[in-house]
Design a protein around this motif. Structure first.
Motif, PDB file in Angstrom:
ATOM      1  N   LEU A   1       0.881  -1.229   0.007  1.00  0.00           N
ATOM      2  CA  LEU A   1       0.055   0.145  -0.044  1.00  0.00           C
ATOM      3  C   LEU A   1       0.745   1.273  -0.190  1.00  0.00           C
ATOM      4  N   THR A   2       1.830   1.139   0.870  1.00  0.00           N
ATOM      5  CA  THR A   2       2.887   2.323   0.809  1.00  0.00           C
ATOM      6  C   THR A   2       3.311   2.651  -0.656  1.00  0.00           C
TER       7      THR A   2
ATOM      8  N   VAL B   1       0.971   4.352  -2.781  1.00  0.00           N
ATOM      9  CA  VAL B   1       0.833   5.741  -2.548  1.00  0.00           C
ATOM     10  C   VAL B   1       1.937   6.737  -2.934  1.00  0.00           C
TER      11      VAL B   1
ATOM     12  N   ALA C   1       1.456   9.473  -5.622  1.00  0.00           N
ATOM     13  CA  ALA C   1       2.085  10.743  -5.297  1.00  0.00           C
ATOM     14  C   ALA C   1       3.103  11.266  -6.323  1.00  0.00           C
TER      15      ALA C   1
ATOM     16  N   CYS D   1       9.689   9.598  -5.213  1.00  0.00           N
ATOM     17  CA  CYS D   1       8.569   8.621  -4.878  1.00  0.00           C
ATOM     18  C   CYS D   1       8.139   7.964  -5.978  1.00  0.00           C
TER      19      CYS D   1
END
Length: 380
Positions: free
Chosen positions: A254-255, A258, A262, A283
């Protein structure tokens, strides 16, 4: 099934070997394959093994940051023994004398990588100071790893996160708001970017691309954040906490998602750009680095399926050595032609470049296997 809270992760060597494979010879195999059999999938793979000309991203752009990310993941594991001997649970609780020894060891490693980077760039050809390139891939690895290590050793996890966000946001603010003479602020071109201006002003010798260097001074700062992402994942994975390994893997995935989102959103205002190592690049590629690691970790360390990855482990366990050798220290192409050239001449002409490229990989793997069996590893 491997113990995931201590010891060496086999998946790290395999992932390190996977990304290094494309640099040492894998890209040439795919390029030759695309020419011999120009079907869409091979042509697409070949296109992904070139750097993006400026803004944008390809698979090849991910290789360097994934390697740096892996160096960050291994950091919590490499300091584990020292923490156990000192009887502390956190690296920032290590005694000052022990930290001083670690600093000296880290500084030594960084200096060696800097010098090896100079050698890869042709320092020993003695072309003169002005014609020598001092920025390098190995140098950036050494510097980014060193400063990420300093942060890891002296700050708790919350403060490490502050450092991470401070770096990527600070880099964004500087690149967008600090004016460059004759260009102004926020000009993200090769000539007009703050990164390029700082390289021209302070980086000695020859720049890789005349007006800037992709491994230059200022863009090394966000590379520290890439290494820190690896540190976070390594720390989280080995930490003893109420989460099961399945929950940890889900949270890491999930990180990653994200971070990718981002990066794509940030790309609108601060383009994903490997040359400038932009914050959106940190990112976006950081997210994919986590996904790569989760895949290798699950298959190899969790399920124990590692035989398929043995060639990658050979590469990953001596990654710096094979990188230096493949970048010019050893003429693998000459050796491959000497050993396999006669056989390759019997193959169809269109396929000979493919088999020639493949033979280079075979020679490299034979060398790495010999070193592996002898337990000869380049430790820096």
């Amino acid at each position: 099934m491997s113990n995931t809270t201590s010891g060496r992760l086999i998946s790290l060597d395999a992932l390190r070997g996977f990304v290094m494979f494309w640099i040492m010879s894998g890209e040439h195999i795919v390029h030759a394959l695309a020419k011999a059999a120009p079907i869409p999938v091979f042509v697409w793979m070949s296109s992904q093994l070139h750097h993006a000309e400026w803004n944008g991203i390809t698979f090849y752009d991910m290789i360097f940051p994934v390697f740096l990310f892996v160096a960050g993941v291994s950091m919590p594991y490499s300091f584990e023994k020292k923490m156990k001997l000192a009887g502390v649970k956190s690296p920032n609780d290590l005694p000052k004398d022990e930290k001083r020894k670690i600093y000296i060891s880290m500084l030594r490693r960084t200096c060696i990588l800097l010098v090896l980077g100079f050698v890869v760039n042709g320092l020993l050809r003695f072309d003169g100071f002005d014609q020598t390139r001092f920025a390098s891939v190995l140098g950036r690895i050494g510097l980014a790893w060193f400063f990420a290590g300093i942060i890891f050793l002296n700050f708790d996890f919350k403060k490490q996160l502050i450092w991470f966000f401070g770096i990527i946001i600070g880099y964004y603010v500087a690149m967008k708001w600090i004016p460059v003479p004759h260009f102004g602020a926020g000009v993200l071109t090769k000539e007009g970017s703050l990164e390029g201006y700082i390289d021209r002003l302070f980086l000695p010798g020859r720049l890789h691309s005349t007006v800037y260097d992709p491994e230059g001074i200022f863009s090394t700062i966000p590379a520290i954040a890439t290494a820190l992402l690896g540190v976070f994942i390594g720390t989280f994975l080995k930490a003893k906490c109420p989460f099961s390994i399945n929950v940890k893997l889900l949270l890491m995935t999930l990180t990653a998602v994200v971070l990718i989102i981002a990066g794509l959103i940030w790309d609108i205002n601060f383009p994903i750009n490997k040359h400038l190592w932009t914050s959106s690049f940190v990112c976006f590629v950081g997210g994919f680095s986590i996904l790569f690691f989760v895949f290798f970790y699950v298959i190899i360390d969790l399920f124990g399926f590692h035989k398929w990855a043995f060639p990658l482990i050979l590469i990953g366990s001596n990654s710096i050595l094979i990188y230096i050798a493949a970048e010019g220290l050893v003429d693998f192409k000459h050796t491959a032609e000497y050993v396999f050239g006669g056989l390759i001449n019997f193959t169809p002409i269109d396929w000979q470049p493919f088999f020639a490229a493949l033979s280079v990989t075979v020679v490299q793997l034979i060398l790495l296997y010999f070193l592996y069996k002898k337990k000869w590893f380049l430790k820096i």
